[in-house]
Enzyme design. Structure first.
Site, PDB file in Angstrom:
ATOM      1  N   ALA A 167       4.459   5.075   2.687  1.00 46.83           N
ATOM      2  CA  ALA A 167       5.876   5.208   2.332  1.00 46.83           C
ATOM      3  C   ALA A 167       6.037   5.190   0.823  1.00 46.83           C
ATOM      4  CB  ALA A 167       6.713   4.098   2.961  1.00 46.83           C
TER       5      ALA A 167
ATOM      6  N   GLU B 274       0.863  -1.187   0.000  1.00 49.83           N
ATOM      7  CA  GLU B 274       0.000   0.000   0.000  1.00 49.83           C
ATOM      8  C   GLU B 274       0.897   1.235   0.000  1.00 49.83           C
ATOM      9  OE1 GLU B 274      -2.373   3.131   0.719  1.00 49.83           O
ATOM     10  OE2 GLU B 274      -1.208   2.523   2.472  1.00 49.83           O
ATOM     11  N   HIS B 275       0.519   2.266  -0.761  1.00 53.28           N
ATOM     12  CA  HIS B 275       1.455   3.336  -1.095  1.00 53.28           C
ATOM     13  C   HIS B 275       1.464   4.501  -0.103  1.00 53.28           C
ATOM     14  CE1 HIS B 275       4.234   5.561  -3.388  1.00 53.28           C
ATOM     15  NE2 HIS B 275       3.873   5.183  -4.584  1.00 53.28           N
ATOM     16  N   SER B 276       0.382   4.738   0.631  1.00 57.17           N
ATOM     17  CA  SER B 276       0.252   6.002   1.350  1.00 57.17           C
ATOM     18  C   SER B 276       1.270   6.160   2.470  1.00 57.17           C
ATOM     19  CB  SER B 276      -1.164   6.143   1.910  1.00 57.17           C
ATOM     20  OG  SER B 276      -1.444   5.129   2.855  1.00 57.17           O
TER      21      SER B 276
END
Length: 600
Positions: free
Chosen positions: A478, A474-476
């Site tokens: 890091a 999941e990107h948010s």
């Protein structure tokens, strides 16, 4: 139920003869050892906080300062210029009564030494922050370094020569500067000039100047005010408005993937690969918790990079909300969540305060693989809620997962160190069409079946039936380099440090009293099952719209790109824009040729 009974530390029953008390020494020993592990972690955090708090100095430097001050006073000299005497006059009355004059002088000297030591630390930290605020080195011509930069480099090395912990530089990093609004407007106009006609550009210039003189200046003052107390005035806004406020699916749009070795598979035993991979990830978590990782630096320089993103690598999940999502992080977790053929499990990876060996984790994973129980109604595709739109998932979570067995099972997933999927497919570069299979491998890691990953977790590890692995992140929380470092360490530790036996199994012994992995229990009503189907439809349409082609590129790498004095990232960005231009240009040219042919 046997494991549940064993977990009870003591039992008592009231009989006609009195109270019959039965102690389980094994359970008490487990509690004791778990408590020891917890306290060791607390002591380690306190110790690291002290070391970070005084960096770039060291805690032992206080002793040198104190000895120096006392030695100077012994030589009948006052290095404090009267401050020690003033401190002595303001000591508490109880100390005046209990200590001799010489003892009071000693205490005053130690207080002065401590204040002087703290002042020196602040001065060193301020100097380091000033040095790190120097940016001219980025604009030096290749092979021609200015004298200022030549002096700057050894000064930075001198102030950061001590071995730093992972977060040692955090308080010394300079605040992100706010660019002048005139520069922002000027760069914007320069970027849009090639896209506009002379008349359009004149209108855009007038609008930009009006914005700068009115609303822009007011917003700039607010931004400078925030930058005074925030180390990075944009990071929290970026996290929330670019990622967390997005109401569309995070699968594909936000989450990304990492692959296994392309040409090597350390073992074809699925449970063994899972055992080593989980162990390597937990060893990395231990390094993060103990801050044993070296701080990342700008490649080829002495400039440290911010390490704040490492804090939420493990024990983190993105919980959905109606307006915005929230990142939740827990300090510790002693288990991982496992998905296999529609069933969810909680797998404890610590026993009596110690990390299970790779062989023991393999043994537990094999138990899950051999479990014949079917999924509960609505359980198999429950993960599709994390793959679809965020608002329906937020509503379902609040209404049906806020109490009872559903909350307990959801907590087990969200509070887990990370998520593991035991995939029943085979993937990788294999067979007669290795590159075609590589495309399938990439798509599987990106979205899977749209319900067999938990896309809200900070990352999910995927272990395939033939021993290949990968992860979906999941990107948010890091950027990709943070996850890439984690995954590189995991692959290297798995293959070269932990290793496998000749028959492909993990090394080590198995404790025979390990409890069974805990099957998570759900009570999924029809309304939730309907929403699961709806979210799965949305996610499946998105997955079907992804055309993914991955191929090995052997002609050159980042080394040759850097020799051309260009950033590899910028090189790829330009390549993507050039490819897009050529595709759209060829389509327009083809359309023009078709129209011309039709007219003729």
């Amino acid at each position: 139920m046997a494991e549940a009974h064993q977990a009870v530390a003591f039992q008592f029953t009231i009989t006609p003869e009195g109270i019959d008390l039965q102690l389980s020494y094994q359970a008490l020993n487990q509690i004791y050892l778990s408590g020891v592990r917890s306290w060791k972690k607390r002591v380690s955090r306190v110790r690291n906080s002290l070391i970070k708090g005084v960096y770039p100095a060291s805690p032992s430097s206080w002793l040198f300062v104190a000895i120096g001050i006392l030695a100077t006073m012994y030589m009948q000299s006052d290095p404090s210029m009267g401050l020690i005497t003033k401190i002595q006059q303001h000591l508490p009355l109880s100390l005046h009564m209990s200590l001799s004059t010489q003892g009071q002088t000693m205490v005053s000297a130690l207080v002065f030494s401590t204040l002087l030591w703290l002042s020196l630390i602040l001065a060193l930290r301020f100097c380091l922050k000033l040095l790190l605020s120097y940016h001219q080195w980025m604009f030096e011509k290749h092979g021609r370094i200015s004298n200022t930069t030549k002096v700057w480099v050894p000064l930075v090395r001198l102030l950061s020569s001590r071995k730093p912990l992972l977060y040692s530089y955090q308080s010394s990093l300079p605040h992100l500067p706010v660019p002048a609004i005139q520069d922002t407007v000027s760069r914007y106009l320069e970027s849009v000039r090639p896209l506009l006609t002379d008349l359009e550009f004149k209108r855009m210039t007038d609008l930009a100047n009006e914005f700068e003189s009115n609303l822009g200046n007011r917003l700039q003052r607010y931004l400078k005010l925030k930058a005074l107390w925030a180390t990075n005035y944009v990071s929290d806004w970026w996290e929330e408005y670019v990622y967390l406020r997005s109401r569309g699916p995070i699968m594909v749009n936000s989450n990304y993937y990492g692959m296994d070795f392309l040409y090597v598979t350390p073992t074809s035993v699925q449970a063994a690969r899972a055992g080593n991979t989980i162990t390597a990830l937990l060893l990395y978590r231990r390094k993060v918790n103990r801050e044993e990782l070296k701080p990342s630096r700008v490649p080829g320089t002495v400039i440290p990079l911010c390490a704040a993103q490492c804090e939420r690598m493990f024990n983190t999940t993105r919980t959905p909300g109606v307006e915005t999502d929230v990142l939740q992080h827990w300090l510790d977790s002693e288990f991982v969540a496992v998905y296999h053929r529609g069933r969810y499990f909680r797998l404890w990876v610590y026993q009596a305060g110690r990390l299970l060996s790779p062989r023991e984790i393999e043994y537990q994973i094999q138990r899950i693989l051999d479990d014949p129980s079917p999924p509960l109604p609505g359980e198999e595709k429950l993960g599709a809620l994390t793959a679809g739109d965020r608002i329906p998932w937020a509503q379902m979570r609040k209404q049906y997962f806020s109490s009872g067995v559903n909350k307990r099972s959801l907590d087990a997933i969200e509070r887990a160190a990370f998520f593991v999927t035991l995939d029943d497919e085979e993937q990788g570069m294999r067979g007669d069409d290795p590159e075609g299979n590589l495309d399938s491998y990439a798509k599987s890691l990106l979205h899977g079946k749209c319900y067999d990953r938990w896309f809200d977790k900070s990352f999910s590890v995927v272990i395939y039936k033939n021993g290949k692995s990968g992860l979906n992140a999941e990107h948010s929380w890091a950027d990709a380099p943070t996850v890439a470092h984690l995954w590189e360490y995991t692959l290297a530790t798995d293959a070269f440090q932990l290793g496998y036996s000749e028959d492909g199994h993990c090394k080590g012994e198995v404790e025979p009293s390990l409890p069974q992995p805990q099957r998570l229990v759900w009570n999924i009503p029809a309304e939730v099952q309907a929403q699961v189907s709806s979210s799965l439809t949305v996610a499946q349409a998105l997955a079907d719209d992804v055309d993914c082609h991955v191929f090995p590129f052997r002609e050159f790498g980042k080394g040759r790109i850097k020799k051309c004095r260009i950033s590899p990232d910028a090189f790829i960005q330009i390549s993507l824009q050039l490819a897009y231009y050529r595709v759209t240009h060829s389509e327009r040219l083809l359309s023009f040729q078709i129209e011309s042919t039709a007219e003729s």
